[in-house]
Design an enzyme around this catalytic site. Structure first.
Site, short mmCIF file in Angstrom:
data_model
loop_
_atom_site.label_atom_id
_atom_site.label_comp_id
_atom_site.label_asym_id
_atom_site.label_seq_id
_atom_site.Cartn_x
_atom_site.Cartn_y
_atom_site.Cartn_z
N ARG A 183 -0.66 4.51 0.29
CA ARG A 183 -1.60 5.61 0.45
C ARG A 183 -1.19 6.64 1.50
O ARG A 183 -1.65 7.75 1.52
CB ARG A 183 -2.98 5.07 0.78
CG ARG A 183 -3.68 4.58 -0.45
CD ARG A 183 -5.03 4.06 -0.12
NE ARG A 183 -4.95 2.79 0.58
CZ ARG A 183 -6.00 2.11 1.00
NH1 ARG A 183 -7.20 2.59 0.81
NH2 ARG A 183 -5.86 0.94 1.59
N ASP B 223 0.86 -1.18 0.00
CA ASP B 223 0.00 0.00 0.00
C ASP B 223 0.90 1.24 0.00
O ASP B 223 1.92 1.24 0.66
CB ASP B 223 -0.85 -0.04 1.29
CG ASP B 223 -2.06 0.86 1.24
OD1 ASP B 223 -1.88 2.04 0.94
OD2 ASP B 223 -3.16 0.38 1.53
#
Lengths: 423, 423
Positions: free
Chosen positions: B336, B334
């Site tokens: 983000r 990830d």
């Protein structure tokens, strides 16, 4: 010019700055844009870890390159990570088509971007950091509007294109921008030097290589790309004997996701999906090409400023002032540049769009101007135009948008009003 | 270091390159990030036409700055166009809140970004090119899922928050990224020097000023921003006595727009909107904060490559291998960075989220870690999880996502399978 100085004013460690002509040029593959043979065309290398291999300006993943940099800075991502491409190959074979070998037809995407693992297998084995710029997969998509069309019997389940649970089977394709600067310049009718200089200056100095490295002709710009949704056989897109229903749609988050009633974006998109499904069921093929160009590529902050200016002007939000307000705030009515949009159609081998689900004259002109034939143009059904979007649609029709009805005159435009702000 | 050389290898005209320390510094306002008084904080100036005024790295509109540059190159936009901000002011007054004066609370947006025309009126009158980085407007949003909730009587029309035609009245806010580099570095626990060096190197050399201009502390990165949708009174967001229902949602175009059944994004988003409307009707306030971080900020090409790798791996697409496949392709699970996400909540004055419509432990940890209290956590109702998304949700629960049910063990994870590709 010494943008490549190896000293630093920040921290103590060595900083590798912008590359120079000549530096490492020995190891970087040469790019012959538009060559029919991928080996002759050469791989695009935007690696951030081996400067001697780089033959492009910028880096991969569009604007998400900034997040990748953040991931390295934060220690989450190992510097120099190389993607394991096992099992990632496209689910459908696309091309090569003759259009791929025409450097006038495709200038803003890499036609070989989906198949790097195959066509550049040798170079990858030699350790070159070559990354896909296109990915092809399959999906089932569920839209409430499609289920509604089923309920109203405008659509029916066939078990192949439209499934029992109301989902549609699609091939979907993500495409990253890859700009061949000489071709992009030509498309806009400016010199490459002016394009490079302006891209550099007007972004506040992004990528000095734009002006210092005339030998690097390919730029991976930090902008959003495109997503393609295909209903039916992907290969049929290249066959002008198969009826193609297509919409080229520019992102509008406020409508596409949230259903804002100030424009027709989502209703037109879902209408196009319905037409694509019908087309596939009738033996044709359907295509939605979705471009990340929020708010006419002005961005959402500008878009919302314009909404306020429209609704607060003397006389309220009227169709005759629709374009003026955007121009006051943004300086232009639109920055989407449909000039680059047809590239993806040529990549898919499209020669004819039988049913274009769009009223935009800019899109129509760009598609036909690029040599693709367009048959019928499908307007959005009146009953799908939301309450507050009448201002937009009337203004666009008066400005040249396709209609099979009458074109509103000045009096009618002034009388077409949107909702006021409630403050 | 002479990145600011005025000679060029392209074309004949003068090219203004990256600025130097000292160059024009006399005219550029000083920025004191986190100062309570906007006059003391100073305006942010990312103009591309007057170098002596510039006090930031980068330029406005996120990645759309590249399109603006293209518009100038193509001759559509006059170089140096200044926005006419008449009637563009926010429809709602937001803040200032004490959080605005805490340089630890807000590091990735400009708290004064919505009100530049007001707080920097003098500087604008003096000719400084100061642009809004936040815009606040009003809208009516129509979602088929909300109409369905009305049909099933889970929601009812009240005429104020939810209207007779099934639309919800909202305030919506577009927010552009504005990074104060010392604060961003601190948030990620790295030195500012390392952050600057890595942002420069890992983007392939974007903005040399990141490493040459340590005196410029603010960076306008070319990435997507955020959009906020508020249901009810915006000012109530800052009152912990008013029940706040909120979802922080990261963009997923494939689900949010097209309804792909491989993840829960749109169903969770529309469920959150339903909860926000209910909350406003019950005397509370609702908030959706939508961030442009497609595919966990890996971008859609990487996302689709991962889909293929998941579905083709030996044993098929199983929940126990969910994160592994992303890591093989992207190098991380990830990207983000929820670390920056709470900034916008602090800008809105939020102190407590009574009902957080999210199961993400990353989001929960970031919000509570930033000092905002979280009451209840609302999971997505089981009946809203699409067919092919069971793999994702089970994998996430096992990895720490919130659940009020049982956490699947290794055997259950291996047994949770997604659909195969049909090739």
């Amino acid at each position: 010019m010494s943008t490549g100085s190896s000293t630093s004013t920040q921290g103590g460690s060595h900083i590798r700055l912008t590359s120079h002509p000549g530096q490492g040029a020995g190891g970087a593959p040469v790019i012959h844009w538009g060559a029919a043979d991928p080996k002759e065309r050469g791989p695009l290398i935007g690696t951030t870890t081996n400067r001697s291999q780089r033959n492009v300006i910028g880096t991969h993943s569009g604007s998400y390159g900034v997040y990748r940099a953040l991931a390295v800075a934060a220690g989450n991502l190992t510097k120099g990570h190389r993607a394991d491409l096992t099992n990632t190959a496209p689910t459908e074979r696309i091309g090569p088509y003759p259009q791929w070998a025409d450097p006038g037809k495709i200038v803003s995407i890499d036609p070989w971007g989906a198949s790097v693992a195959e066509v550049f297998a040798d170079e990858l084995a030699q350790g070159m950091d070559i990354r896909p710029t296109i990915a092809v997969t399959q999906a089932h998509i569920h839209l409430p509007e499609v289920r509604q069309a089923l309920a109203f019997q405008r659509l029916s389940v066939d078990g192949k294109f439209l499934l029992e649970d109301g989902s549609a089977a699609v091939t979907k394709i993500a495409v990253e921008p890859v700009w061949w600067l000489p071709g992009v310049a030509k498309r806009f009718g400016v010199s490459e030097a002016v394009l490079r200089k302006t891209l550099f200056e007007e972004t506040g100095g992004m990528y000095p290589e734009l002006v210092t490295r005339g030998d690097l002709e390919v730029f991976l710009p930090p902008i959003g790309g495109q997503t393609l949704y295909v209903f039916g056989q992907v290969q049929d897109l290249a066959d002008p004997g198969v009826t193609l229903t297509a919409r080229v749609h520019d992102e509008c988050n406020g409508s596409d996701v949230f259903g804002s009633d100030i424009c027709t974006c989502r209703p037109y998109l879902t209408h196009a999906i319905e037409e694509c499904i019908k087309g596939a069921q009738a033996g044709g093929v359907g295509l939605i090409a979705y471009s990340r160009k929020e708010g006419r590529a002005l961005g959402e902050v500008t878009k919302f400023l314009v909404y306020n200016a429209r609704k607060r002007q003397v006389g309220g939000d009227s169709a005759d002032k629709y374009f003026l307000r955007t121009e006051c705030v943004a300086g232009v009515q639109d920055m989407r540049f449909q000039e680059l949009m047809p590239d993806v159609l040529h990549w898919l081998g499209v020669k004819k769009i039988h049913r274009l689900v769009s009223m935009s004259n800019d899109k129509f002109d760009a598609i036909t101007g690029s040599g693709i034939e367009v048959g019928e143009r499908i307007k959005i059904p009146d009953e799908l135009v939301p309450a507050d979007a009448r201002v937009e649609i009337e203004a666009k029709i008066a400005a040249g948008y396709f209609t099979d009805g009458s074109v509103p005159d000045a009096t009618q435009l002034a009388a077409t009003k949107g909702r006021d702000l409630v403050e």
